[in-house]
Scaffold this motif. Sequence first.
Motif, PDB file in Angstrom:
ATOM      1  N   UNK A  36       4.253 -10.499   5.140  1.00  0.00           N
ATOM      2  CA  UNK A  36       5.357 -11.364   5.700  1.00  0.00           C
ATOM      3  C   UNK A  36       4.496 -12.917   6.166  1.00  0.00           C
ATOM      4  N   UNK A  37       3.576 -12.589   6.792  1.00  0.00           N
ATOM      5  CA  UNK A  37       3.078 -13.664   7.623  1.00  0.00           C
ATOM      6  C   UNK A  37       2.213 -14.483   6.720  1.00  0.00           C
ATOM      7  N   UNK A  38       1.489 -13.948   5.672  1.00  0.00           N
ATOM      8  CA  UNK A  38       0.368 -14.445   4.843  1.00  0.00           C
ATOM      9  C   UNK A  38       0.816 -14.359   3.368  1.00  0.00           C
ATOM     10  N   UNK A  39       1.827 -13.811   2.952  1.00  0.00           N
ATOM     11  CA  UNK A  39       2.054 -13.400   1.332  1.00  0.00           C
ATOM     12  C   UNK A  39       0.904 -12.567   0.786  1.00  0.00           C
ATOM     13  N   UNK A  40       0.175 -11.975   1.439  1.00  0.00           N
ATOM     14  CA  UNK A  40      -1.060 -11.059   0.858  1.00  0.00           C
ATOM     15  C   UNK A  40      -0.445  -9.929   0.421  1.00  0.00           C
ATOM     16  N   UNK A  41      -0.696  -9.486  -0.807  1.00  0.00           N
ATOM     17  CA  UNK A  41      -0.214  -8.060  -1.039  1.00  0.00           C
ATOM     18  C   UNK A  41      -0.841  -6.981  -0.218  1.00  0.00           C
ATOM     19  N   UNK A  42      -0.071  -6.232   0.203  1.00  0.00           N
ATOM     20  CA  UNK A  42      -0.427  -4.995   1.056  1.00  0.00           C
ATOM     21  C   UNK A  42       0.732  -4.076   1.130  1.00  0.00           C
ATOM     22  N   UNK A  43       0.561  -2.775   0.712  1.00  0.00           N
ATOM     23  CA  UNK A  43       1.433  -1.740   1.022  1.00  0.00           C
ATOM     24  C   UNK A  43       1.868  -1.363   2.372  1.00  0.00           C
ATOM     25  N   UNK A  44       2.992  -1.700   2.807  1.00  0.00           N
ATOM     26  CA  UNK A  44       3.432  -1.370   4.280  1.00  0.00           C
ATOM     27  C   UNK A  44       4.119  -0.272   4.439  1.00  0.00           C
ATOM     28  N   UNK A  45       3.630   0.816   4.986  1.00  0.00           N
ATOM     29  CA  UNK A  45       4.219   2.173   5.075  1.00  0.00           C
ATOM     30  C   UNK A  45       4.761   2.481   6.364  1.00  0.00           C
ATOM     31  N   UNK A  46       6.063   2.598   6.697  1.00  0.00           N
ATOM     32  CA  UNK A  46       6.677   3.023   7.929  1.00  0.00           C
ATOM     33  C   UNK A  46       7.235   4.189   7.704  1.00  0.00           C
ATOM     34  N   UNK A  47       7.816   4.841   8.843  1.00  0.00           N
ATOM     35  CA  UNK A  47       8.694   6.035   8.755  1.00  0.00           C
ATOM     36  C   UNK A  47       9.733   6.255   7.477  1.00  0.00           C
ATOM     37  N   UNK A  48      10.312   5.375   7.209  1.00  0.00           N
ATOM     38  CA  UNK A  48      11.358   5.210   6.111  1.00  0.00           C
ATOM     39  C   UNK A  48      10.541   5.254   4.658  1.00  0.00           C
ATOM     40  N   UNK A  49       9.422   4.463   4.416  1.00  0.00           N
ATOM     41  CA  UNK A  49       8.685   4.498   3.273  1.00  0.00           C
ATOM     42  C   UNK A  49       8.097   5.709   2.919  1.00  0.00           C
ATOM     43  N   UNK A  50       7.551   6.349   4.215  1.00  0.00           N
ATOM     44  CA  UNK A  50       6.606   7.570   3.891  1.00  0.00           C
ATOM     45  C   UNK A  50       7.374   8.734   3.594  1.00  0.00           C
ATOM     46  N   UNK A  51       8.941   8.844   4.248  1.00  0.00           N
ATOM     47  CA  UNK A  51       9.694   9.902   3.929  1.00  0.00           C
ATOM     48  C   UNK A  51      10.305   9.762   2.671  1.00  0.00           C
ATOM     49  N   UNK A  52      10.675   8.548   2.179  1.00  0.00           N
ATOM     50  CA  UNK A  52      11.421   8.338   1.073  1.00  0.00           C
ATOM     51  C   UNK A  52      10.532   8.613  -0.163  1.00  0.00           C
ATOM     52  N   UNK A  53       9.393   8.201  -0.116  1.00  0.00           N
ATOM     53  CA  UNK A  53       8.253   8.301  -1.248  1.00  0.00           C
ATOM     54  C   UNK A  53       7.996   9.642  -1.432  1.00  0.00           C
ATOM     55  N   UNK A  54       7.934  10.619  -0.216  1.00  0.00           N
ATOM     56  CA  UNK A  54       7.968  12.002  -0.537  1.00  0.00           C
ATOM     57  C   UNK A  54       9.036  12.645  -1.119  1.00  0.00           C
ATOM     58  N   UNK A  55      10.276  12.210  -0.467  1.00  0.00           N
ATOM     59  CA  UNK A  55      11.300  12.830  -1.049  1.00  0.00           C
ATOM     60  C   UNK A  55      11.910  12.726  -2.269  1.00  0.00           C
ATOM     61  N   UNK A  56      11.563  11.452  -2.804  1.00  0.00           N
ATOM     62  CA  UNK A  56      11.718  11.133  -4.315  1.00  0.00           C
ATOM     63  C   UNK A  56      10.624  12.058  -5.053  1.00  0.00           C
ATOM     64  N   UNK A  57       9.469  12.112  -4.689  1.00  0.00           N
ATOM     65  CA  UNK A  57       8.262  12.777  -5.349  1.00  0.00           C
ATOM     66  C   UNK A  57       7.325  11.948  -6.062  1.00  0.00           C
ATOM     67  N   UNK A  58       7.224  10.738  -5.400  1.00  0.00           N
ATOM     68  CA  UNK A  58       6.180   9.474  -5.823  1.00  0.00           C
ATOM     69  C   UNK A  58       4.862   9.980  -5.488  1.00  0.00           C
ATOM     70  N   UNK A  59       4.885  10.730  -4.071  1.00  0.00           N
ATOM     71  CA  UNK A  59       3.606  11.026  -3.375  1.00  0.00           C
ATOM     72  C   UNK A  59       3.776  12.595  -2.886  1.00  0.00           C
ATOM     73  N   UNK A  60       2.773  13.212  -2.597  1.00  0.00           N
ATOM     74  CA  UNK A  60       3.010  14.314  -1.794  1.00  0.00           C
ATOM     75  C   UNK A  60       1.872  14.106  -0.618  1.00  0.00           C
ATOM     76  N   UNK A  61       2.356  13.638   0.602  1.00  0.00           N
ATOM     77  CA  UNK A  61       1.361  13.373   1.528  1.00  0.00           C
ATOM     78  C   UNK A  61       2.201  13.831   3.050  1.00  0.00           C
ATOM     79  N   UNK A  62       1.106  13.828   4.029  1.00  0.00           N
ATOM     80  CA  UNK A  62       1.533  14.212   5.134  1.00  0.00           C
ATOM     81  C   UNK A  62       1.730  13.032   6.392  1.00  0.00           C
ATOM     82  N   UNK A  63       0.821  11.953   6.066  1.00  0.00           N
ATOM     83  CA  UNK A  63       1.180  10.918   7.088  1.00  0.00           C
ATOM     84  C   UNK A  63       1.200   9.772   6.344  1.00  0.00           C
ATOM     85  N   UNK A  64       1.607   8.477   6.979  1.00  0.00           N
ATOM     86  CA  UNK A  64       1.800   7.249   6.459  1.00  0.00           C
ATOM     87  C   UNK A  64       0.656   6.676   5.876  1.00  0.00           C
ATOM     88  N   UNK A  65      -0.484   7.103   6.504  1.00  0.00           N
ATOM     89  CA  UNK A  65      -1.907   6.613   6.165  1.00  0.00           C
ATOM     90  C   UNK A  65      -2.287   7.193   4.601  1.00  0.00           C
TER      91      UNK A  65
END
Length: 220
Positions: free
Chosen positions: A136-165
């Motif tokens: 948001x501050x610099x317009x530089x591409x980066x994947x920002x993962x918070x609790x929503x992104x982490x949970x939904x990505x796993x719930x849908x099946x995009x990833x199978x991970x235990x932590x946001x990192x």
Amino acid sequence: MDENYFDNIFALFSEKMAEMGSPLPSVSMIAEEDNDPYRVLASTLISLRTKDAVTMEASRRLFRIAPSINALSELDADVIAETIKPAGFYRRKGEQLKKIACIIRDEYNSEIPSDMDVLLSLPGVGIKTASLVLNLGFGIDAVCVDCHVHEISNRIGWVDTKTPEETEKELRKILPRRFWIPLNELLVRYGQLVCTPVSPRCSICPINASCRKKGVERSR
């Protein structure tokens, strides 16, 4: 999963958000008001373990008395803490914001760094905060993962991970780069209104039939 798949997902989720009207407040609303990396950094740090509506008001109060990183550096940590109260862990965040402001003032000529490693070295700054500052501050591409992104990505099946990192690393592998910046805002909004942490509203989700629903025990 290819670009067409993610094009379709982003379009379907965006259409559902538009259909449902304005989303709940999110940190990006206050952070992006003037696209200032300082506001992105401060408001995102305040937002950690804090409800969005509280973050919005706490951030606005802080920016009224500290409109710049230099102004923030001149405030006592206790004053910062009381200003952002009742944000979660407000006393700790007050100390972190004070230290961050002094570091940036003294070591980076009062300019918010646009380097991931430097941002991660600041007190209290994790991968979510650093990524959002770059996004948001610099317009530089980066994947920002918070609790929503982490949970939904796993719930849908995009990833199978235990932590946001872990999720951040895996999403970088599969998500086309042009989706990196809009990913966080879209999934945060979707997680607030449809794919909620508890009892998601699967019946109104446009990908209900194909979603793996990993970890979902009860839905609406």
